[in-house]
Design a protein around this motif. Structure first.
Motif, PDB file in Angstrom:
ATOM      1  N   MET A 125       1.120  -0.603   0.090  1.00 35.30           N
ATOM      2  CA  MET A 125       0.326   0.358   0.046  1.00 35.30           C
ATOM      3  C   MET A 125       0.651   1.325   0.278  1.00 35.30           C
ATOM      4  O   MET A 125       1.961   1.364   0.364  1.00 35.30           O
ATOM      5  N   ALA A 126       0.384   1.910  -1.181  1.00 35.01           N
ATOM      6  CA  ALA A 126       1.214   3.874  -0.636  1.00 35.01           C
ATOM      7  C   ALA A 126       0.004   4.240  -0.030  1.00 35.01           C
ATOM      8  O   ALA A 126      -0.739   4.337  -0.677  1.00 35.01           O
ATOM      9  N   VAL A 127       0.343   5.623   0.906  1.00 42.43           N
ATOM     10  CA  VAL A 127      -0.068   6.281   1.240  1.00 42.43           C
ATOM     11  C   VAL A 127       0.205   8.391   1.320  1.00 42.43           C
ATOM     12  O   VAL A 127       1.287   7.851   1.705  1.00 42.43           O
ATOM     13  N   SER A 128      -0.398   9.042   0.949  1.00 46.63           N
ATOM     14  CA  SER A 128      -0.416   9.865   1.033  1.00 46.63           C
ATOM     15  C   SER A 128      -1.664  11.064   1.537  1.00 46.63           C
ATOM     16  O   SER A 128      -2.800  10.929   1.541  1.00 46.63           O
ATOM     17  N   THR A 129      -1.025  12.315   1.451  1.00 45.34           N
ATOM     18  CA  THR A 129      -1.914  13.534   2.353  1.00 45.34           C
ATOM     19  C   THR A 129      -1.046  14.124   1.426  1.00 45.34           C
ATOM     20  O   THR A 129       0.173  14.684   1.612  1.00 45.34           O
ATOM     21  N   ASP A 130      -1.731  15.277   1.478  1.00 47.33           N
ATOM     22  CA  ASP A 130      -1.730  16.786   1.280  1.00 47.33           C
ATOM     23  C   ASP A 130      -1.306  17.644   1.915  1.00 47.33           C
ATOM     24  O   ASP A 130      -1.366  17.999   3.674  1.00 47.33           O
ATOM     25  N   ILE A 131      -0.364  18.472   2.253  1.00 49.59           N
ATOM     26  CA  ILE A 131       0.816  19.724   2.972  1.00 49.59           C
ATOM     27  C   ILE A 131       0.781  20.323   2.775  1.00 49.59           C
ATOM     28  O   ILE A 131       0.589  20.831   1.156  1.00 49.59           O
ATOM     29  N   THR A 132       0.302  21.452   3.070  1.00 51.72           N
ATOM     30  CA  THR A 132       0.042  23.108   2.967  1.00 51.72           C
ATOM     31  C   THR A 132       1.311  23.761   4.554  1.00 51.72           C
ATOM     32  O   THR A 132       1.615  23.170   4.858  1.00 51.72           O
ATOM     33  N   GLU A 133       1.455  24.501   3.774  1.00 51.11           N
ATOM     34  CA  GLU A 133       2.462  25.948   4.428  1.00 51.11           C
ATOM     35  C   GLU A 133       1.636  25.897   5.911  1.00 51.11           C
ATOM     36  O   GLU A 133       2.615  26.405   7.000  1.00 51.11           O
ATOM     37  N   GLU A 134       0.511  26.005   6.099  1.00 50.21           N
ATOM     38  CA  GLU A 134      -0.069  26.139   7.487  1.00 50.21           C
ATOM     39  C   GLU A 134      -0.126  25.348   8.116  1.00 50.21           C
ATOM     40  O   GLU A 134      -0.864  25.095   9.068  1.00 50.21           O
ATOM     41  N   VAL A 135      -0.562  24.016   7.203  1.00 46.45           N
ATOM     42  CA  VAL A 135      -1.173  22.589   8.519  1.00 46.45           C
ATOM     43  C   VAL A 135       0.110  21.445   7.684  1.00 46.45           C
ATOM     44  O   VAL A 135       0.192  21.346   6.437  1.00 46.45           O
ATOM     45  N   GLU A 136       0.643  20.556   8.793  1.00 46.78           N
ATOM     46  CA  GLU A 136       1.222  19.715   8.080  1.00 46.78           C
ATOM     47  C   GLU A 136       0.786  18.517   9.625  1.00 46.78           C
ATOM     48  O   GLU A 136       1.168  19.030  10.380  1.00 46.78           O
ATOM     49  N   LYS A 137      -0.175  17.845   8.658  1.00 46.33           N
ATOM     50  CA  LYS A 137      -0.731  16.919   9.498  1.00 46.33           C
ATOM     51  C   LYS A 137      -1.292  15.234   9.438  1.00 46.33           C
ATOM     52  O   LYS A 137      -1.396  15.363   7.533  1.00 46.33           O
ATOM     53  N   TYR A 138      -0.771  14.283   9.982  1.00 50.19           N
ATOM     54  CA  TYR A 138      -0.441  13.226   9.132  1.00 50.19           C
ATOM     55  C   TYR A 138      -1.478  11.777  10.005  1.00 50.19           C
ATOM     56  O   TYR A 138      -1.620  10.675   9.105  1.00 50.19           O
ATOM     57  N   GLU A 139      -1.914  12.142  11.008  1.00 52.31           N
ATOM     58  CA  GLU A 139      -2.921  11.386  11.636  1.00 52.31           C
ATOM     59  C   GLU A 139      -3.790  11.076  11.124  1.00 52.31           C
ATOM     60  O   GLU A 139      -4.516   9.494  11.533  1.00 52.31           O
ATOM     61  N   ILE A 140      -5.059  11.861  10.757  1.00 47.08           N
ATOM     62  CA  ILE A 140      -6.113  11.380   9.981  1.00 47.08           C
ATOM     63  C   ILE A 140      -5.562  10.340   8.769  1.00 47.08           C
ATOM     64  O   ILE A 140      -5.999   9.170   8.515  1.00 47.08           O
ATOM     65  N   ALA A 141      -4.047  10.500   8.167  1.00 50.63           N
ATOM     66  CA  ALA A 141      -4.249   9.177   6.886  1.00 50.63           C
ATOM     67  C   ALA A 141      -3.441   8.600   7.360  1.00 50.63           C
ATOM     68  O   ALA A 141      -3.655   7.024   7.234  1.00 50.63           O
ATOM     69  N   ALA A 142      -3.165   8.556   8.553  1.00 47.44           N
ATOM     70  CA  ALA A 142      -2.801   7.160   9.307  1.00 47.44           C
ATOM     71  C   ALA A 142      -3.693   6.101  10.093  1.00 47.44           C
ATOM     72  O   ALA A 142      -3.791   5.092   9.839  1.00 47.44           O
ATOM     73  N   SER A 143      -4.192   6.778  10.050  1.00 49.41           N
ATOM     74  CA  SER A 143      -6.089   6.140  11.030  1.00 49.41           C
ATOM     75  C   SER A 143      -6.738   5.522   9.278  1.00 49.41           C
ATOM     76  O   SER A 143      -6.344   4.509   9.799  1.00 49.41           O
ATOM     77  N   TYR A 144      -6.763   6.032   8.305  1.00 48.55           N
ATOM     78  CA  TYR A 144      -7.504   5.285   7.536  1.00 48.55           C
ATOM     79  C   TYR A 144      -6.058   4.529   6.860  1.00 48.55           C
ATOM     80  O   TYR A 144      -6.569   3.562   6.061  1.00 48.55           O
ATOM     81  N   ALA A 145      -5.247   4.471   6.525  1.00 47.32           N
ATOM     82  CA  ALA A 145      -4.485   3.507   6.522  1.00 47.32           C
ATOM     83  C   ALA A 145      -4.479   2.406   7.399  1.00 47.32           C
ATOM     84  O   ALA A 145      -4.096   1.072   6.914  1.00 47.32           O
ATOM     85  N   SER A 146      -4.557   2.063   8.324  1.00 48.58           N
ATOM     86  CA  SER A 146      -4.880   0.905   9.280  1.00 48.58           C
ATOM     87  C   SER A 146      -5.922   0.785   8.531  1.00 48.58           C
ATOM     88  O   SER A 146      -5.874  -0.534   9.510  1.00 48.58           O
ATOM     89  N   ARG A 147      -7.359   1.305   8.745  1.00 49.04           N
ATOM     90  CA  ARG A 147      -8.080   1.304   8.454  1.00 49.04           C
ATOM     91  C   ARG A 147      -8.461   0.209   7.197  1.00 49.04           C
ATOM     92  O   ARG A 147      -9.298  -0.959   7.087  1.00 49.04           O
ATOM     93  N   ILE A 148      -7.678   0.800   5.766  1.00 46.45           N
ATOM     94  CA  ILE A 148      -7.829   0.243   4.757  1.00 46.45           C
ATOM     95  C   ILE A 148      -6.367  -1.930   4.941  1.00 46.45           C
ATOM     96  O   ILE A 148      -7.026  -2.174   4.572  1.00 46.45           O
ATOM     97  N   LEU A 149      -5.932  -1.046   6.230  1.00 40.88           N
ATOM     98  CA  LEU A 149      -5.003  -2.350   6.014  1.00 40.88           C
ATOM     99  C   LEU A 149      -5.986  -3.540   6.448  1.00 40.88           C
ATOM    100  O   LEU A 149      -5.716  -4.665   6.734  1.00 40.88           O
ATOM    101  N   SER A 150      -6.573  -3.388   7.517  1.00 49.90           N
ATOM    102  CA  SER A 150      -7.104  -4.029   8.208  1.00 49.90           C
ATOM    103  C   SER A 150      -8.864  -4.833   7.428  1.00 49.90           C
ATOM    104  O   SER A 150      -8.874  -5.941   7.442  1.00 49.90           O
ATOM    105  N   ILE A 151      -8.700  -4.309   6.660  1.00 48.95           N
ATOM    106  CA  ILE A 151     -10.059  -4.639   5.514  1.00 48.95           C
ATOM    107  C   ILE A 151      -8.876  -5.726   4.492  1.00 48.95           C
ATOM    108  O   ILE A 151      -9.455  -6.618   3.693  1.00 48.95           O
ATOM    109  N   ALA A 152      -8.272  -5.396   4.366  1.00 51.21           N
ATOM    110  CA  ALA A 152      -7.459  -6.022   3.050  1.00 51.21           C
ATOM    111  C   ALA A 152      -7.216  -7.488   3.734  1.00 51.21           C
ATOM    112  O   ALA A 152      -6.984  -8.135   3.138  1.00 51.21           O
TER     113      ALA A 152
END
Length: 253
Positions: A125-152
């Motif tokens: 699996m490859a996991v990506s999310t957008d980043i801006t100069e104001e916001v650098e946040k990865y926890e939501i993407a990490a949560s979805y990666a865990s969710r997709i992993l469990s289903i897969a």
């Protein structure tokens, strides 16, 4: 599950650390990532010089981690051959600093690391999310990666398919759902800015304007609409739709 984590942003990348913190709650991890930024390196591998591997300690992460003086694909290859004591169940690459949508998947080191695993018949699996100069946040993407992993793990664990996951940079309550979709069109009007360096050497700096055709039912479209996108990718680039057509023409020659 036993997982190998890698990326193309380097061993010190915040996205990799967020993914590791989330996944090591329920899985056994080994981390092998480039020792420096290797974005957009595609599927390159190192063949004319040795790879240097160093065990490192990442604050707040208990899993073993290694920096590798190579590309993301190198990291997968050396980890599978030398750093892991038994077969890995899945390779996960990311979380990338920026989306991997449309034709960007061709250039992406993040996606290429996952494809390298698929070549060796390991689910990935490859996991990506957008980043801006104001916001650098990865926890939501990490949560979805865990969710997709469990289903897969339970329902879809193909060993030659890369699941390309992109998570929009919006509050979790604004995410509309998950869309399984095809790769969209995404190109750039590239141009170079010319400068003069020492000894009048010419220096060209790449610039470019992004073109995103608004094709519906693609990853490029759905990410703008606030959906998490999931696209199955395969390293076999054969165009099966026209294989017979081309064969009828050239096999007669």
């Amino acid at each position: 599950m036993k997982l190998l984590l890698t990326n193309d942003d380097g061993i010190n990348a915040k996205g990799l650390h967020a993914l590791a913190r989330e996944l090591e709650k329920n899985h056994e991890l080994i981390i092998a990532a480039p020792n420096s930024q290797r974005s957009a390196c595609g599927h390159s591998i190192t063949i004319h010089e040795p790879l240097y591997v160093k065990e490192v300690k990442i604050d707040g992460i208990k899993s073993k981690a290694y920096s590798v003086s190579g590309t993301p694909a190198d990291c997968v290859r050396v980890a599978l051959d030398k750093l892991m004591d038994r077969k890995v169940d899945m390779v996960i690459s990311g979380i990338n600093n920026g989306y991997n949508l449309g034709t960007d998947v061709i250039y992406s080191g993040t996606v290429s690391a996952a494809i390298e695993a698929a070549i060796y018949k390991i689910p990935s699996m490859a996991v990506s999310t957008d980043i801006t100069e104001e916001v650098e946040k990865y926890e939501i993407a990490a949560s979805y990666a865990s969710r997709i992993l469990s289903i897969a793990k339970d329902k879809y664990n193909k060993d030659d398919v890369v699941l390309n996951l992109n998570v929009p940079l919006v509050p979790v309550e604004e995410i509309k759902g998950i869309k399984v979709c095809r790769v969209g069109g995404k190109t750039y009007d590239n141009y170079f800015i010319e400068k003069l360096g020492e000894n009048d050497d010419r220096i060209y700096e790449l610039k470019g304007k992004l073109n995103e055709p608004n094709n519906e039912e693609t990853d490029v479209h759905y990410i703008k609409e606030g959906y998490v996108t999931l696209t199955p990718l395969h390293y076999d680039l054969t165009n099966f739709n026209i294989l017979n057509e081309v064969g009828k023409i050239f096999n007669k020659q």
